[in-house]
Write a protein that holds these residues in place. Structure first.
Motif, PDB file in Angstrom:
ATOM      1  N   ASP A   1       0.901  -1.269   0.157  1.00  0.00           N
ATOM      2  CA  ASP A   1       0.016   0.013  -0.006  1.00  0.00           C
ATOM      3  C   ASP A   1       0.794   1.375   0.121  1.00  0.00           C
ATOM      4  O   ASP A   1       0.333   2.179  -0.518  1.00  0.00           O
ATOM      5  CB  ASP A   1      -1.096   0.046   1.320  1.00  0.00           C
ATOM      6  CG  ASP A   1      -2.055   1.202   1.231  1.00  0.00           C
ATOM      7  OD1 ASP A   1      -2.678   1.372   0.155  1.00  0.00           O
ATOM      8  OD2 ASP A   1      -1.830   1.910   2.087  1.00  0.00           O
ATOM      9  N   LEU A   2       1.992   1.171   0.386  1.00  0.00           N
ATOM     10  CA  LEU A   2       2.942   2.301   0.483  1.00  0.00           C
ATOM     11  C   LEU A   2       3.855   2.172  -0.901  1.00  0.00           C
ATOM     12  O   LEU A   2       4.639   1.204  -0.972  1.00  0.00           O
ATOM     13  CB  LEU A   2       3.860   2.567   1.771  1.00  0.00           C
ATOM     14  CG  LEU A   2       2.938   2.731   2.992  1.00  0.00           C
ATOM     15  CD1 LEU A   2       3.850   3.014   4.044  1.00  0.00           C
ATOM     16  CD2 LEU A   2       2.127   3.929   2.665  1.00  0.00           C
TER      17      LEU A   2
ATOM     18  N   PHE B   1       3.774   8.367   7.177  1.00  0.00           N
ATOM     19  CA  PHE B   1       2.499   7.863   6.984  1.00  0.00           C
ATOM     20  C   PHE B   1       2.021   7.285   8.167  1.00  0.00           C
ATOM     21  O   PHE B   1       0.909   6.633   8.224  1.00  0.00           O
ATOM     22  CB  PHE B   1       2.675   6.552   5.947  1.00  0.00           C
ATOM     23  CG  PHE B   1       2.946   7.267   4.499  1.00  0.00           C
ATOM     24  CD1 PHE B   1       1.933   8.021   3.878  1.00  0.00           C
ATOM     25  CD2 PHE B   1       4.034   7.000   3.881  1.00  0.00           C
ATOM     26  CE1 PHE B   1       2.172   8.356   2.571  1.00  0.00           C
ATOM     27  CE2 PHE B   1       4.330   7.373   2.571  1.00  0.00           C
ATOM     28  CZ  PHE B   1       3.241   8.267   1.994  1.00  0.00           C
TER      29      PHE B   1
ATOM     30  N   GLY C   1      -1.157  11.851   3.011  1.00  0.00           N
ATOM     31  CA  GLY C   1      -1.169  11.182   1.450  1.00  0.00           C
ATOM     32  C   GLY C   1      -0.153  10.826   0.985  1.00  0.00           C
ATOM     33  O   GLY C   1      -0.027  10.102  -0.048  1.00  0.00           O
TER      34      GLY C   1
ATOM     35  N   ARG D   1       0.622   6.833  -0.716  1.00  0.00           N
ATOM     36  CA  ARG D   1      -0.340   5.858  -0.378  1.00  0.00           C
ATOM     37  C   ARG D   1      -0.998   5.409  -1.636  1.00  0.00           C
ATOM     38  O   ARG D   1      -1.443   6.387  -2.474  1.00  0.00           O
ATOM     39  CB  ARG D   1      -1.570   6.423   0.596  1.00  0.00           C
ATOM     40  CG  ARG D   1      -0.992   6.604   2.066  1.00  0.00           C
ATOM     41  CD  ARG D   1      -2.209   6.838   2.921  1.00  0.00           C
ATOM     42  NE  ARG D   1      -1.706   7.633   4.269  1.00  0.00           N
ATOM     43  CZ  ARG D   1      -1.517   6.802   5.288  1.00  0.00           C
ATOM     44  NH1 ARG D   1      -1.547   5.573   5.463  1.00  0.00           N
ATOM     45  NH2 ARG D   1      -1.181   7.524   6.180  1.00  0.00           N
ATOM     46  N   ARG D   2      -1.083   3.959  -1.945  1.00  0.00           N
ATOM     47  CA  ARG D   2      -2.071   3.585  -2.982  1.00  0.00           C
ATOM     48  C   ARG D   2      -3.206   4.279  -3.021  1.00  0.00           C
ATOM     49  O   ARG D   2      -3.615   4.730  -4.168  1.00  0.00           O
ATOM     50  CB  ARG D   2      -2.047   2.102  -2.980  1.00  0.00           C
ATOM     51  CG  ARG D   2      -2.752   1.624  -4.035  1.00  0.00           C
ATOM     52  CD  ARG D   2      -2.665   0.195  -3.883  1.00  0.00           C
ATOM     53  NE  ARG D   2      -1.703  -0.749  -3.747  1.00  0.00           N
ATOM     54  CZ  ARG D   2      -1.048  -1.201  -4.776  1.00  0.00           C
ATOM     55  NH1 ARG D   2      -1.518  -1.109  -6.231  1.00  0.00           N
ATOM     56  NH2 ARG D   2      -0.080  -1.853  -4.804  1.00  0.00           N
ATOM     57  N   SER D   3      -3.957   4.229  -1.934  1.00  0.00           N
ATOM     58  CA  SER D   3      -5.215   4.816  -1.724  1.00  0.00           C
ATOM     59  C   SER D   3      -5.356   6.321  -2.255  1.00  0.00           C
ATOM     60  O   SER D   3      -6.023   6.730  -2.968  1.00  0.00           O
ATOM     61  CB  SER D   3      -5.773   4.574  -0.451  1.00  0.00           C
ATOM     62  OG  SER D   3      -5.173   5.339   0.383  1.00  0.00           O
TER      63      SER D   3
ATOM     64  N   LEU E   1       0.179  -0.485   7.735  1.00  0.00           N
ATOM     65  CA  LEU E   1      -0.513   0.358   6.591  1.00  0.00           C
ATOM     66  C   LEU E   1      -0.946  -0.269   5.543  1.00  0.00           C
ATOM     67  O   LEU E   1      -1.758  -0.067   4.687  1.00  0.00           O
ATOM     68  CB  LEU E   1       0.203   1.481   6.204  1.00  0.00           C
ATOM     69  CG  LEU E   1       0.571   2.390   7.380  1.00  0.00           C
ATOM     70  CD1 LEU E   1       1.568   3.614   6.881  1.00  0.00           C
ATOM     71  CD2 LEU E   1      -0.639   2.875   8.321  1.00  0.00           C
ATOM     72  N   SER E   2      -0.596  -1.958   5.485  1.00  0.00           N
ATOM     73  CA  SER E   2      -1.018  -2.816   4.236  1.00  0.00           C
ATOM     74  C   SER E   2      -2.422  -2.752   4.166  1.00  0.00           C
ATOM     75  O   SER E   2      -3.190  -2.893   5.120  1.00  0.00           O
ATOM     76  CB  SER E   2      -0.173  -3.880   4.337  1.00  0.00           C
ATOM     77  OG  SER E   2      -0.371  -4.552   5.349  1.00  0.00           O
ATOM     78  N   ASP E   3      -2.922  -3.064   3.108  1.00  0.00           N
ATOM     79  CA  ASP E   3      -4.553  -3.210   2.597  1.00  0.00           C
ATOM     80  C   ASP E   3      -4.724  -4.687   2.360  1.00  0.00           C
ATOM     81  O   ASP E   3      -4.193  -5.119   1.204  1.00  0.00           O
ATOM     82  CB  ASP E   3      -5.200  -2.405   1.880  1.00  0.00           C
ATOM     83  CG  ASP E   3      -6.459  -2.408   1.555  1.00  0.00           C
ATOM     84  OD1 ASP E   3      -7.180  -1.561   0.916  1.00  0.00           O
ATOM     85  OD2 ASP E   3      -7.268  -3.176   2.327  1.00  0.00           O
TER      86      ASP E   3
END
Length: 704
Positions: A402-403, A425, A431, A482-484, A694-696
């Motif tokens: 995710d990062l 983060f 972000g 962040r990927r998001s 922080l991984s999704d």
């Protein structure tokens, strides 16, 4: 520059000669001149001397017109119905043509007093011709007339003619002019008081005279006061105040000018006025850019100091430590000379990483080199050449975490770079993070100049923008997302040539925080030739303009986007686009002042500006813990390097205003920047293991 030179020329800052000849013998001067009248006519090879008839006074005023005193003199003459002769200089006539036009319209005569007011006995015939013709051109442009009257600068009475001034008088006659000296000298320039001026200007026993006064060259209020007393007093004694030809009963010395000569004169007056107006405008712009430069330096110093205190105070942190693995994307196009150093530096990272090298259609075997290295945790994704934004988007799709850290293929990281870059983060509001890009090849002169620019111009700016919460650019050499956040703004855009600035502004508009991690250092290879530097900065400047224009709607937005639009966009536009375009005025006026004066004050002012820049640069180097020795080249950078940046920005403006398009231009790399020493590469298992705070877990993994 041409207008400034013209202004210097008209203001007697060019070709001015202030030498004055001392008295000489009178052996070659005819007796009838030495004992004759003040009007000397040597035209047509003959020598004639004329006197003014009794009870006739010819008032003459030298060195004008002056915007303060000439109108007052004209008002007094008009009040008492008197005429006079004004011997005007070309410089003053060119600057104040309306006054000469008024002189002629009110019945006065005008005469030549040279253009620059030199002692003609020192000058060549070519210079004398130039002084006469330029003086005549100015009078023609101002009043549409030509005059046959001439008065030499520094002249006095007929009996003062000597062996040096007489040949000049003869030559003046051969050019068609009558030389007019004077009978009485009021010596008003000494400011002896109105009463004394009147006494000195009063002839004896009703004799006619030519009286010398001045309407320019200093404070002439005593002359105006004396004139208001003198005219009615002498008129009461039966004197008439005529212009010269009226007093002599001769045809007017003024003849109308038509045709090409008239238009040449008018063009001259127009250009002189334009040069003065332009110089005034440039002076205003110089004051503006000076204020902007000082304001920017003050902001940078104050806010950078606040940033340093904030991040270095005990207990400062972004939140829980970020320890989970990170995906590092390396877009590469023909980076064979650099890519191995880049990948090895990532393998020495203190933070677990996976490396995704996206080969964007390289033709030099970049992808093959990476694959041949056989390093665990390093993947190569190949695609046809589609540009850096497309390569980054392809890398995002193949990233496992995710990062996401993005870097250039010619950049190397320190072992701690990734770890330092991702710690912000820990704050869920962040972000994206901008790292600290540094010049690795700083040993050359161009490299040293760019090193100063990176430390002072870029990193000091980032500290300021971080405090203001309007970071304009995450450098392509070292940035994290962040990927998001990337998905929220649609990924990397191909709309501009500055995709890093574009994505940063998009993140601000999406309400995400962008911060600066000063300890996340990346070493990049800066251009080593002027041509390469030009190409890079041209793209940066033009791309920044595109990004500003693309996100101009933020000015009217609300919330975080509106804050960026009303704080960030104006600052970026002002300091990165407008102010640099005006900054050459500093150098332009420096050159003007050194050549035309006042030289000492100009040099002191420029050194003052340089001292301010040196102080800011030294402070920036101290914050970045850089050696101060590189600042030795700062003065030379200000003289040479900045000129190149000015022209690059100007070209970018022209491209933008004309609707031109600029393509990506690949820079040639040498691979001289190597990875700093660090620990051995991590075990591949460690590189992808460990808690990822922080991984999704819902992130989809790419399918091979």
């Amino acid at each position: 520059m041409a207008m400034l030179v013209l202004r210097g020329y008209v203001h007697s800052e060019i070709m001015a000669d202030h030498r004055i000849r001392s008295e000489a013998a009178t052996d070659t001067v005819p007796d009838k001149i030495l004992q004759g009248g003040p009007v000397i006519d040597t035209r047509h090879g003959q020598t004639t001397s004329l006197r003014v008839p009794d009870h006739r006074l010819v008032l003459t005023f030298d060195d004008g017109p002056d915007p303060t005193w000439t109108p007052q003199v004209l008002d007094v003459l008009k009040k008492h119905h008197a005429h006079a002769v004004f011997f005007v200089t070309g410089t003053m006539t060119s600057r104040y043509p309306d006054l000469v036009r008024r002189m002629v319209a009110e019945g006065h005569e005008v005469g030549l007093h040279t253009f620059n007011h030199p002692d003609l006995s020192y000058q060549s015939k070519q210079r004398i011709d130039w002084e006469l013709s330029q003086n005549q051109l100015a009078i023609t442009g101002a009043a549409g007339v030509r005059t046959s009257l001439f008065r030499p600068p520094y002249s006095s009475f007929a009996d003062a003619m000597d062996d040096r001034s007489w040949p000049v008088t003869e030559y003046i006659g051969s050019r068609g002019y009558i030389t007019v000296v004077n009978t009485l000298d009021s010596e008003d320039w000494q400011k002896p008081g109105p009463a004394e001026i009147v006494r000195r200007a009063t002839p004896k026993d009703g004799e006619g005279a030519i009286v010398l006064m001045h309407d320019s060259g200093g404070d002439r209020h005593q002359t105006v006061q004396a004139l208001d007393r003198y005219l009615p007093r002498l008129q009461a004694r039966g004197y008439r105040f005529d212009n010269l030809t009226e007093a002599l009963g001769a045809p007017s010395a003024l003849t109308p000018v038509t045709g090409a000569d008239l238009w040449k004169g008018r063009a001259w007056i127009f250009l002189v006025r334009a040069s003065d107006d332009l110089t005034d405008a440039l002076g205003g712009c110089l004051a503006l850019v000076g204020a902007l430069v000082i304001a920017r330096f003050a902001l940078m110093l104050l806010l950078s100091a606040a940033h340093a205190r904030r991040v270095r105070r005990p207990g400062f942190g972004w939140g829980p430590p970020v320890t989970g693995p990170v995906s590092v994307l390396v877009p590469a196009y023909n980076e064979a000379k650099c890519i191995e150093n880049t990948v090895r530096s990532l393998m020495a990272s203190e933070h677990p990483v996976e490396v995704v090298v996206v080969d964007d259609g390289s033709s030099d075997g970049t992808a093959d080199l990476v694959e041949a290295m056989g390093l665990p945790g390093v993947r190569v994704v190949r695609q046809r050449n589609a540009g850096k934004p497309a390569a980054l988007n392809r890398g995002i799709a193949h990233a496992s975490h995710d990062l996401i850290v993005m870097m250039d293929g010619d950049t190397v990281f320190e072992p701690s770079t990734v770890r330092e870059l991702v710690q912000p983060f820990g704050d869920p509001r962040v972000g994206a993070v901008a790292g600290n890009a540094k010049v690795g090849n700083r040993d050359s002169l161009i490299g040293a100049w760019q090193h100063i620019e990176y430390v002072m111009g870029f990193n000091l700016d980032r500290r300021m923008y971080d405090v203001l919460r309007c970071m304009p650019t995450i450098p392509g050499a070292v940035g994290a997302f962040r990927r998001s956040a990337l998905e929220q703004v649609g990924g990397m855009s191909e709309d501009t040539l500055a995709e890093d600035t574009d994505i940063t502004m998009a993140l601000h508009r999406a309400g995400l925080r962008v911060v600066y991690a000063e300890n996340a250092r990346a070493w990049t290879e800066a251009p080593e030739s002027v041509q390469q530097l030009w190409s890079q900065r041209y793209r940066w400047s033009y791309g920044t303009m595109q990004a500003i224009w693309k996100h101009r709607g933020a000015l009217l937005d609300r919330g975080p986007s509106g804050r960026f639009g009303r704080v960030g966009l104006p600052l970026v536009s002002l300091f990165m686009v407008v102010a640099p375009l005006l900054a050459p005025l500093i150098d332009l006026f420096l050159l003007y002042g050194v050549i035309f004066g006042p030289t000492a004050r100009t040099v002191v002012a420029w050194l003052g500006v340089l001292a301010i820049q040196a102080f800011c640069a030294a402070y920036a180097f101290r914050l970045d813990r850089e050696r101060m020795t590189h600042l030795i080249s700062l003065p030379l950078q200000q003289i040479l390097y900045r000129q190149l940046m000015y022209v690059v920005l100007l070209q970018s403006w022209i491209t933008a205003l004309t609707g031109g398009r600029l393509r990506w231009q690949k820079l040639r790399r040498t691979g001289v920047v190597e990875a700093p020493a660090g620990p051995a590469p991590r075990d591949p298992a460690a590189a992808v293991s460990g808690p990822d705070l922080l991984s999704d877990p819902t992130v989809r993994r790419p399918v091979a």
